[in-house]
Design a protein around this motif. Structure first.
Motif, PDB file in Angstrom:
ATOM      1  N   GLY A  43       0.935  -1.090   0.040  1.00 33.53           N
ATOM      2  CA  GLY A  43      -0.048  -0.165  -0.040  1.00 33.53           C
ATOM      3  C   GLY A  43       0.904   1.256  -0.026  1.00 33.53           C
ATOM      4  O   GLY A  43       0.513   2.187  -0.590  1.00 33.53           O
ATOM      5  N   VAL A  44       1.731   1.237   0.726  1.00 36.05           N
ATOM      6  CA  VAL A  44       2.914   2.417   0.875  1.00 36.05           C
ATOM      7  C   VAL A  44       3.429   2.760  -0.710  1.00 36.05           C
ATOM      8  O   VAL A  44       3.531   3.920  -1.001  1.00 36.05           O
ATOM      9  N   THR A  88       2.270   7.909   5.949  1.00 33.37           N
ATOM     10  CA  THR A  88       2.041   8.123   4.297  1.00 33.37           C
ATOM     11  C   THR A  88       0.577   8.465   4.076  1.00 33.37           C
ATOM     12  O   THR A  88       0.593   9.522   3.335  1.00 33.37           O
ATOM     13  N   GLY A  89      -0.165   7.758   4.417  1.00 26.79           N
ATOM     14  CA  GLY A  89      -1.501   8.230   4.154  1.00 26.79           C
ATOM     15  C   GLY A  89      -2.063   9.676   4.482  1.00 26.79           C
ATOM     16  O   GLY A  89      -2.794  10.383   3.946  1.00 26.79           O
ATOM     17  N   GLU A  95      -1.730  17.063   2.612  1.00 25.71           N
ATOM     18  CA  GLU A  95      -1.278  17.892   1.258  1.00 25.71           C
ATOM     19  C   GLU A  95      -2.541  18.078   0.322  1.00 25.71           C
ATOM     20  O   GLU A  95      -2.612  19.070  -0.184  1.00 25.71           O
ATOM     21  N   ARG A  96      -3.315  17.257   0.135  1.00 27.67           N
ATOM     22  CA  ARG A  96      -4.534  17.392  -0.636  1.00 27.67           C
ATOM     23  C   ARG A  96      -5.415  18.278  -0.237  1.00 27.67           C
ATOM     24  O   ARG A  96      -6.188  19.241  -0.652  1.00 27.67           O
ATOM     25  N   GLY A 105     -11.819  13.374   4.996  1.00 24.58           N
ATOM     26  CA  GLY A 105     -12.095  12.102   5.437  1.00 24.58           C
ATOM     27  C   GLY A 105     -10.999  11.013   5.529  1.00 24.58           C
ATOM     28  O   GLY A 105     -11.063  10.248   6.573  1.00 24.58           O
ATOM     29  N   TRP A 106     -10.136  11.280   4.566  1.00 24.60           N
ATOM     30  CA  TRP A 106      -9.063  10.318   4.494  1.00 24.60           C
ATOM     31  C   TRP A 106      -8.078  10.409   5.705  1.00 24.60           C
ATOM     32  O   TRP A 106      -7.280   9.866   6.356  1.00 24.60           O
ATOM     33  N   ALA A 107      -8.020  11.971   6.029  1.00 27.58           N
ATOM     34  CA  ALA A 107      -7.055  12.449   7.039  1.00 27.58           C
ATOM     35  C   ALA A 107      -7.570  11.819   8.370  1.00 27.58           C
ATOM     36  O   ALA A 107      -6.919  11.242   9.377  1.00 27.58           O
ATOM     37  N   PHE A 108      -9.030  11.889   8.509  1.00 28.70           N
ATOM     38  CA  PHE A 108      -9.402  11.077   9.733  1.00 28.70           C
ATOM     39  C   PHE A 108      -9.184   9.669   9.774  1.00 28.70           C
ATOM     40  O   PHE A 108      -8.973   9.225  10.824  1.00 28.70           O
ATOM     41  N   LEU A 109      -9.455   9.197   8.634  1.00 26.38           N
ATOM     42  CA  LEU A 109      -9.365   7.554   8.794  1.00 26.38           C
ATOM     43  C   LEU A 109      -8.029   7.221   8.901  1.00 26.38           C
ATOM     44  O   LEU A 109      -7.516   6.256   9.592  1.00 26.38           O
TER      45      LEU A 109
END
Length: 208
Positions: A43-44, A88-89, A95-96, A105-109
């Motif tokens: 995934g990384v 990494t996520g 940045e996005r 939402g991705w930052a939260f997850l």
């Protein structure tokens, strides 16, 4: 019983849960125990490649894949590959969010995954928050995005509270790091150095 056994150790429960799941599906073999780390390492590599399309993405993915440290990280039956995936996520999501106003939402997850993977994730979160604070001062037009991103990360801390109350507080009371005598502010500062320079403590107190 599972959560009581994790509470007696010193990391959070996610990696132990993944390993338990792999054991139930594939048994006790070495490959089964290493599968979660291998999946996280893959995934990384994918995220690095997609972040910078073209030569830079190819170079980043290649350097990651050829690193001997990466080989250890993604084949070890421990939680560090998942820590790398969460870090990494989070960086990509941050940045996005700053540049494009999306990815909250991705930052939260990723923050939630990181908090439940290893307490070293708090170091990366600290660096991200520091970056956001500096950006908040320099780029007034981004302040709305930065505040929403900070809110997403804060929400992950709220979602982490059940484990903090049940598990982490108990872990802070036993003799394993980060428990008991290892909870001083100076130990946290030393662990930040350890986070960026692996095994820095091997050089003795002066290197710490």
């Amino acid at each position: 019983e599972f959560f009581r056994s994790v509470r007696a150790d010193n990391p959070p429960p996610l990696s132990f849960g993944l390993m338990r799941w792999m054991r139930s599906l594939f048994g006790e073999g070495e490959v089964a125990l290493r599968l979660p780390s291998i999946a996280a390492g893959f995934g990384v590599a994918v995220m690095l490649g997609r972040t910078s399309p073209g030569p830079r993405g190819i170079l980043a993915t290649t350097l990651f894949a050829l690193s001997s440290f990466t080989l250890v990280l993604v084949t070890d039956a421990r939680m560090y590959a998942w820590l790398a995936l969460a870090v990494t996520g989070l960086w990509i999501a941050a940045e996005r969010a700053r540049e494009e106003g999306r990815g909250y939402g991705w930052a939260f997850l990723w923050s939630l995954i990181g908090l439940h993977t290893h307490y070293f994730f708090l170091h990366s979160a600290f660096v991200v928050v520091l970056m956001l604070a500096l950006d908040f001062r320099r780029r007034p037009e981004r302040r709305g995005r930065i505040l929403r991103l900070a809110g997403a990360m804060a929400a992950s801390l709220v979602a982490f509270l059940p484990w903090f109350i049940y598990g982490m507080r108990h872990q802070l009371g036993h003799g394993l790091i980060p428990g008991r005598s290892h909870t001083r502010l100076v130990d946290y500062a030393a662990s930040i150095a350890h986070y960026f320079f692996m095994d820095v403590g091997a050089g003795g107190p002066s290197s710490r």
